[in-house]
Design a protein around this motif. Structure first.
Motif, short mmCIF file in Angstrom:
data_model
loop_
_atom_site.label_atom_id
_atom_site.label_comp_id
_atom_site.label_asym_id
_atom_site.label_seq_id
_atom_site.Cartn_x
_atom_site.Cartn_y
_atom_site.Cartn_z
N SER A 174 -2.76 112.95 51.29
CA SER A 174 -1.46 113.34 51.79
C SER A 174 -1.61 113.48 53.36
O SER A 174 -0.81 113.95 53.95
N HIS A 175 -3.02 113.80 53.90
CA HIS A 175 -3.07 113.97 55.09
C HIS A 175 -3.62 113.05 55.96
O HIS A 175 -4.16 112.06 55.38
N ASP A 179 -6.60 112.09 61.67
CA ASP A 179 -6.47 113.45 62.58
C ASP A 179 -7.46 114.29 61.83
O ASP A 179 -7.92 115.45 62.56
N PHE A 180 -7.88 114.33 60.49
CA PHE A 180 -8.72 115.57 59.82
C PHE A 180 -10.10 114.95 60.01
O PHE A 180 -11.09 115.63 59.44
N THR A 193 1.27 110.54 55.64
CA THR A 193 1.64 111.08 56.87
C THR A 193 1.13 109.94 58.04
O THR A 193 0.59 110.29 59.05
N ALA A 293 5.56 117.58 64.59
CA ALA A 293 4.29 117.81 64.78
C ALA A 293 3.67 119.30 64.12
O ALA A 293 2.63 119.24 63.59
N LYS A 294 4.41 120.15 64.31
CA LYS A 294 4.10 121.48 63.90
C LYS A 294 4.19 121.61 62.24
O LYS A 294 3.07 121.98 61.86
N PHE A 295 5.15 121.11 61.76
CA PHE A 295 5.15 121.38 60.27
C PHE A 295 4.92 120.00 59.15
O PHE A 295 4.99 119.99 58.30
N GLY A 296 4.77 119.01 60.24
CA GLY A 296 4.39 117.79 59.33
C GLY A 296 5.55 116.87 59.01
O GLY A 296 6.95 117.49 59.17
N PHE A 297 5.23 116.53 57.92
CA PHE A 297 6.52 115.51 57.17
C PHE A 297 6.77 116.31 55.95
O PHE A 297 6.01 116.47 54.96
N VAL B 60 2.62 119.72 53.20
CA VAL B 60 2.93 119.39 54.41
C VAL B 60 1.62 118.95 55.32
O VAL B 60 0.80 119.69 55.46
N GLY B 61 1.61 117.94 55.72
CA GLY B 61 0.33 117.47 56.24
C GLY B 61 0.33 117.71 57.90
O GLY B 61 1.69 117.89 58.43
N ALA B 62 -0.54 118.03 58.49
CA ALA B 62 -0.41 118.57 59.76
C ALA B 62 -0.74 117.37 60.76
O ALA B 62 -1.63 116.40 60.49
N PHE B 63 0.34 117.01 61.82
CA PHE B 63 -0.09 115.97 62.62
C PHE B 63 -0.89 116.52 63.80
O PHE B 63 -0.65 117.45 63.98
N ASP B 64 -1.70 115.72 64.48
CA ASP B 64 -2.09 116.12 65.55
C ASP B 64 -0.76 116.33 66.66
O ASP B 64 -0.05 115.48 66.84
#
Lengths: 671, 742
Positions: A174-175, A179-180, A193, A293-297, B60-64
């Motif tokens: 889910s991430h 980015d990770f 995402t 960007a802050k809270f994601g989707f 909630v996935g973190a975006f860059d």
């Protein structure tokens, strides 16, 4: 006690006595096991038991990783030679440690477990890693924030048997893997995402995972579809400032603004009242789903909105990729707004037609059930996506992704005027030779005629000699049928080389060349309709609760008799190859109603009415082909009505459409 | 052995026991023949974990965090979010600006000029840079291959630096058809794009910036500049398979990029089922590329075969046409194949198919992996004839809608970008991929507002209509015909609303003078503020129903005629359905006005006058969004709005209008000399000569603007089923239509 002892001693005695038997048995069993073992014993079968005590595997080298390959595309990172069949390999579940006793892979979540279980039990599963098309790592990466040491987890991947740089492996998360910094090499990434920044276009697949959070929706059993909804719009914060600002600009709606409060998944209104999410989303017509960007989707909320029939208003900046967006037509049941346009939402919602909302709701719920309602559903969607890439000559098509279409798409949907390539007259003949010849002579005067095909439906009498046919300038072919059945007249014979077929009975001598030519011209303009001369109507009899066949002069028309009618050759194919054999056989056995069936077949595929062309001389007969013998018989009409009722039952609906017009020449001079 | 004899039973028992244990332990979940057993066991779910992957952080996935706009980025990292500034777009709407041509920008190629002219014809064009959302250079970027001598613009970067508003490319859109050069064709442009968006042909997945760039088709210099052109007409033929299963005719590259596939195609050639014609005869020294005599002989034989076949007829007669990559990924043959309604089999790995952001190519093409070329034939035979029929039509539709001229290509490109910026006003995929397509969807209107997807989506049409009477009479006392007309409308059951559009200088009669509406129907008087003829085709908010019966104030229609016309329209909501008809014809001898308009009788017609016709309200929306040049013409002349409406509707629907019933009075007027009033009492203004001359000029002006003649001839008109049949009057639903005289 005593008894026990006795038993045990007798047991020893027993062993003593049967020693040799045990020995032989052992040999026998060994032989059996050896003989029946699969030829490639090095493939492990998948075990899904003992989850609490999964084997802990030590991985020696937890340093090397295969870096995430940004240049991966379908052509260079996916081995298609393994994919002549869509198969999935998943190694036994296990944990990995680096020697320090501590696992480097997270505990298995119930979602990952159910994904694995679905795969293992599916027809796609293979235990042969080497030849599998898709390979799943036995590591739960669904949430990357549960992975303590990403670098070591990456190294575990590289150490998997058959890893091969990641080729044909699929990472579900889910991430954002990129980015990770999970190093997945050439593996395909399916995440919820994906953005335009992270997606490897044409390779990675945007997806949305089932989560336990959605369980209450899956368990919903009551019918909530038509229910009145209290709120126009529900929003579930917190939001990034630009969206928060946008939300404040929405006015004039009955809004429910919720924010997270306390533990996960609890939401409260400003007044502190707490709401049960996701089920409370059923109370709103529209649900705001955001990404930032802050809270994601809020992809979970997107799924929940679909499942509860709440129309998703997706708010966010440019880059997000929606689940299966290449395939699913999101714009049909959701709408995206940029944060700076949020002030338009109120107007959008107020003007949204009710009919459209109901349809969108239907589509949303269908989509939820099909692709979001369980990990199996998610995975099936994923495999469907791969299938379409692997087998481009037999893709799933729109129905798979967007649900069976409600309406009808005509097989000749382009609807252009057909080119003037002429028509083939197909005449069903039995023994009336003289009348047949007269029909041929009259049809031959129409300039559009390209060929005459006589279908000789008489097995006991040979067709007349070629030399006895009328001398006309176009070819005449005779086909002797093997069995006297009515459907022979609609067979898509190779001899028919034009798309336009004129079906005509061997006694229709009253049509003039002008009338036939005009009929052909009308067909060219309406090539997906049955165009012909005598017409009929179907009527619903309220008192008898069934359909009636009407042959009187009427002000409406829903059927054209095929004793004299033009149709596209495709419908021969449709009649013969796409109509259930049961119906065609029924017609052939009853020796009646093949013309009604043709009207059903065409209307069923086009949702259009046939077109009547008015002949100058009126047809005197009521039922053209059987003028003398049958039409006077009232039983005939009853039988025709029975046909309609039978067809309606078999087609599952009444496809015929009635219209009040007929086609006449643009200028009156013909009449 | 003795043991087995003696204790056979025990042996077997133990044997089975061990077998059972063995199986139990294995719990093999493989798709072998034991599957049945496992399925039974599956029911007890003994071991499911009880944690959820998203328990902790709510899924909630973190975006860059995306890099801020201020920082200069490598153009490869550009996406809408970080390289595009939508402030101007949101403020002024979607406006496209083209820099004025300057000498220092260099010359423009024919193709680039066509693109610029096409942009100028869109409603988005602006001459004001301060309101521009998108800016287009007047420096020609079409051909960036230095080997293309004339078309290649040298010192591109230098020229860019002379544009003060270039601003590192922000909000600029650059068009390119050829990039990269021999030998590796690396898709480079030879200048720094900066933050500019790229609309480019032959773009690869590797270079394509998702959601930012636009993939273009490749088209040749002879591709039409304007208009919608239809694909080969024999699309929907049956059987759907052609004489050849698959074919290809083109260059065979012996070496270099793209040669792998091109140099293998001949293996598939069998001369009938599969026709693969390749020639080595291209480039300067092709003979030198042949290592030996054998190769040269083979080439000579190939060339002979190659010359025997005609390219276009091969496309026409094949079911599938191969579209392999050339040196670059795309080729002209992609749209040529669609044009001939052959199903393209694309053999160009990594090629982002044109406009694939919105076009679902799977429905019309087969994107085959180059590596599996030799297996192609056997798989193509699996495609069902019904699917081929569908794919041919889908491809032909895409061709005419989005590719058939530079206009269509440019409009599609801009529409894709517009939809990214204003996603709330974007068309669903199914609209993009069906007729008449997304270019005919007015932003902010829904597909259910249009007449196009009725059967497909089971939309319903309103069962009543609105009558809109355009009133231009200058003498108030002559209001009598309009009063009679309204009375007849009130007698028509399906008429739900009458709107009088008062376009006279003097005020309208007081309300009490108008016939009162029956119960459940409504009457409305609208006064035009600005008198212009295009107003009569305006989608007034007050119009309640889908169908609008557009009427001149002096028309006389019987209620039965009106009711029958509406009943017919319900079957053809995408067409104009009306009464008086006209036609067009070609007089090619005339250079100035080759296209003629006539009211004389013929066997066919192509225009139905809007003085008495039913038109879907949606077409009024579309009419108002026509290019301003055409609307200006109509308003300047106060004429031709009906011709333009017919042009537009036929262009979009691809179909002729529908004429219903025949009035005797029209018949008596045949063969009059043209400028005479042919339509009885329809609009007296038509009686003057100037009016007729204007209509001729309009025809030719519209043809020029459209680039084609969209009007379509028809020989069919519709009458009530028992029209003038020898049936008792009482049995007819519309008996009066038989005898209506005035």
């Amino acid at each position: 006690m005593h008894k026990e002892k006795k038993e045990s001693s007798s047991l020893a005695e027993f062993f003593q006595r049967w020693k040799s038997t045990f020995f032989y048995s052992f040999v026998l069993v060994s032989i059996y096991l050896w003989a029946t073992a699969p030829p490639k014993t090095n493939y492990q079968n998948l075990r899904l038991d003992r989850l609490s005590s999964l084997p802990l595997l030590k991985v020696e080298n937890l340093v090397d990783t295969d870096p995430f390959d940004s240049d991966c595309r379908w052509s260079n990172c996916w081995d298609i030679f393994n994919c002549t069949k869509l198969t999935v390999y998943a190694p036994p579940l296990q944990h990995f440690h680096d020697g320090g006793k501590k696992k480097v892979t997270p505990d298995i979540s119930r979602e990952f477990y159910s994904l694995y279980k679905w795969v293992a039990e599916s027809e796609y599963y293979t235990n042969n890693a080497e030849t599998a098309c898709v390979r799943l790592p036995p590591i739960d990466f669904l949430s990357l924030s549960r992975v303590e040491n990403i670098q070591k987890a990456s190294a575990v991947l590289k150490n998997l048997p058959y890893w091969n740089g990641g080729k044909n492996w699929v990472i579900f998360s889910s991430h954002s893997v990129k980015d990770f910094e999970l190093e997945t090499g050439e593996a395909l990434v399916a995440t919820s995402t994906l953005t335009d920044f992270t997606v490897r276009h044409g390779f990675d697949i945007p997806i949305s995972f089932y989560s336990h959070f959605l369980r209450p929706i899956v368990d919903l059993s009551e019918d909530f579809f038509e229910e009145e909804r209290t709120y126009d719009l529900i929003s579930l914060g917190p939001f990034e400032s630009s969206i928060e600002t946008g939300l404040r600009s929405i006015s004039g709606l009955s809004q429910l603004k919720l924010n997270k409060c306390g533990s996960a998944d609890s939401y409260c209104s400003i007044t502190g009242e707490s709401f049960e999410i996701p089920l409370s989303m059923k109370k709103a017509k529209f649900c705001l789903v955001s990404y930032s960007a802050k809270f994601g989707f809020q992809n979970k909320m997107l799924a929940a909105a679909l499942g509860t029939g709440c129309y998703p208003i997706i708010v966010g900046k440019y880059s997000l990729q929606l689940p299966f967006q290449e395939k699913i037509d999101w714009n049909e049941f959701s709408t995206t707004f940029r944060p700076s346009d949020m002030h338009k939402i109120a107007d959008f919602i107020q003007k949204f037609p009710k009919e459209d909302l109901i349809r969108a709701r239907e589509r949303g719920i269908w989509t939820f059930d099909k692709f979001f309602s369980s990990m199996g559903a998610v995975f099936e969607g994923f495999l469907g996506h791969l299938h379409d890439r692997l087998f481009p000559h037999k893709v799933h098509g729109v129905d798979f992704w967007n649900g069976p279409i409600r309406g009808v798409q005509s097989p000749l949907f382009l609807n252009r005027i057909a080119p003037d390539e002429g028509f083939t007259a197909v005449i069903l003949a039995y023994d009336r030779v003289e009348s047949l010849y007269r029909v041929i002579e009259s049809v031959a005067k129409a300039p559009g005629l390209k060929k005459v095909l006589v279908i000789w439906n008489n097995q006991s009498k040979a067709p007349p000699l070629a030399s006895t046919f009328p001398q006309i300038s176009i070819p005449i072919r005779v086909i002797q049928t093997k069995k006297n059945v009515l459907s022979n007249r609609f067979y898509p014979y190779d001899e028919i080389e034009t798309s336009c077929v004129l079906s005509i009975d061997d006694d229709i001598v009253m049509l003039t060349a002008d009338e036939i030519q005009f009929g052909y011209q009308v067909w060219r303009e309406y090539p997906d309709r049955l165009v012909g001369y005598p017409n009929r109507l179907h009527l619903w009899e309220e008192d008898k609760q069934n359909w009636k066949y009407e042959s009187e002069w009427t002000n409406a028309n829903s059927m054209i008799l095929t004793g004299a009618a033009f149709y596209h050759k495709y419908f021969s194919h449709a009649y013969y190859h796409q109509t259930p054999a049961k119906i065609v056989n029924w017609v052939d056995e009853h020796m009646n109603c093949e013309d009604i069936l043709m009207n059903f077949v065409i209307a069923n595929q086009t949702a259009k009415a046939p077109l009547k062309v008015s002949p100058r001389k009126k047809f005197k007969c009521t039922e053209c082909s059987q003028q003398v013998s049958i039409s006077v018989d009232p039983g005939h009409m009853v039988e025709r009505s029975e046909c309609i009722n039978f067809f309606v039952k078999e087609f599952g609906k009444m496809p015929l459409k009635a219209v009040e017009f007929r086609a006449d020449p643009g200028k009156l001079y013909l009449l | 052995m003795r043991c087995i004899k003696r204790y056979g039973l025990a042996c077997v028992a133990i044997f089975l026991l061990i077998l059972y244990i063995n199986h139990q332990a294995q719990y093999a979940l493989s798709n072998d023949e034991h599957g049945e057993n496992h399925r039974k066991r599956r029911s007890r779910d003994y071991n499911e974990p009880n944690i959820s992957y998203d328990d902790e952080e709510n899924g909630v996935g973190a975006f860059d965090e995306v890099e801020t706009v201020n920082r200069v980025l490598d153009s490869r990292q550009c996406r809408m979010e970080n390289c595009f500034n939508d402030a101007n777009c949101k403020k002024h709407g979607f406006k496209v600006y083209i820099y004025p041509r300057k000498e220092e920008y260099g010359t423009l190629s024919a193709n680039y000029l066509k693109i610029l002219n096409s942009i100028k014809r869109t409603p988005y064009y602006t001459e004001n840079i301060s309101e521009a959302c998108i800016k287009i250079l007047s420096v020609d970027s079409i051909d960036r291959d230095p080997l293309s001598k004339e078309r290649y613009v040298k010192n591109f970067a230098g020229r860019l630096s002379q544009i003060p508003t270039w601003n590192n490319g922000e909000n600029h859109l650059v068009f390119n058809l050829y990039s990269g050069t021999w030998p590796d064709y690396l898709e480079d442009l030879g200048f720094d794009l900066g933050h500019a968006m790229l609309a480019k042909a032959s773009i690869s997945y590797q270079k394509y910036r998702s959601g930012f760039d636009v993939s273009l088709p490749l088209w040749g210099e002879t591709h039409p500049a304007k208009g919608k052109h239809y694909a080969e007409s024999a699309i929907a033929k049956w059987p759907s398979f052609g004489a050849h299963l698959m074919s290809f005719k083109g260059k065979r590259y012996l070496n270099g990029i793209g040669s792998v596939t091109r140099n293998s195609l001949y293996h598939l050639h069998d001369g009938s089922r599969s026709v693969m014609l390749t020639t080595c005869r291209h480039g300067k020294d092709w003979e030198k590329l042949c290592p030996n005599r054998e190769c040269l002989d083979k080439c000579a034989a190939d060339n002979e075969e190659y010359d025997r076949w005609d390219y276009i007829s091969l496309l026409k007669n094949s079911t599938f046409c191969l579209v392999p990559r050339g040196r670059r990924l795309g080729s002209f043959r992609f749209i040529e194949t669609l044009q001939q309604a052959c199903v393209p089999v694309v053999l160009a790995d990594d090629w982002v198919l044109p406009f694939s952001e919105v076009i679902d190519w799977e429905r019309s093409t087969i994107n085959w992996d180059e590596k599996l070329l030799l297996e192609l034939g056997q798989h193509l035979e699996d495609v069902s004839p019904a699917n081929v029929l569908r794919m041919r039509q889908e491809g032909a539709n895409l061709y005419s809608t989005y590719f058939s001229s530079v206009d269509q290509i440019v409009k599609t490109t801009l529409e894709i970008i517009r939809q990214r910026i204003f996603p709330e006003a974007s068309a669903p995929q199914f609209v993009w991929n069906s007729t008449p397509g997304a270019l005919s969807l007015v932003p902010n209107l829904r597909p259910s507002n249009t007449p196009f997807y009725i059967e497909k989506k089971e939309h319903s049409l309103d069962t009543k209509f609105t009558a809109l009477i355009h009133t231009v009479q200058t003498v108030p006392s002559s209001a009598a015909p309009i009063i009679k007309l309204i009375k007849n409308l009130w007698k028509t059951e399906s008429c739900g609303q009458v709107i009088v559009l008062w376009a006279c200088e003097h005020p309208p009669p007081v309300d009490s003078r108008w016939p009162p509406p029956p119960k459940g129907k409504s009457f409305l008087l609208l006064r035009e503020d600005e008198l212009k003829v295009s107003n009569r085709l305006f989608p007034y908010d007050q119009i309640e129903y889908d169908a609008v019966l557009s009427l001149d104030n002096d028309v006389s229609l019987h209620p039965e005629e009106i009711a029958f016309a509406f009943s017919t329209w319900l079957s053809f909501p995408e067409r104009i359905v009306g009464f008086p008809s006209r036609r067009h014809y070609n007089r090619s001898s005339s250079k100035t006005t080759p296209w003629r308009y006539t009211s004389q009788w013929g066997n066919h017609y192509s225009i139905v006058l809007t003085g008495a016709a039913i038109i879907h309200k949606y077409y009024f929306h579309l009419f108002q969004s026509l290019p301003s040049t055409m609307l200006k013409k109509v308003n300047d002349y106060s004429n031709c709005e009906d011709i333009l409406m017919n042009f537009m509707v036929s262009d979009i629907s691809g179909q002729p209008p529908v004429k219903v019933t025949q009035k005797k009075q029209y018949m008596t007027k045949t063969d009059s000399t043209e400028p005479q009033p042919v339509v009885g009492k329809l609009a007296s203004r038509w009686e003057n000569n100037a009016h007729f001359t204007e209509r001729q000029q309009c025809m030719n002006f519209f043809v020029d603007e459209y680039g084609t003649v969209p009007l379509i001839d028809t020989e069919v008109r519709f009458d009530p089923l028992l029209f003038r049949d020898d049936v008792a009057r009482m049995r007819k639903k519309y008996p009066n239509v038989d005898t209506v005289e005035t």
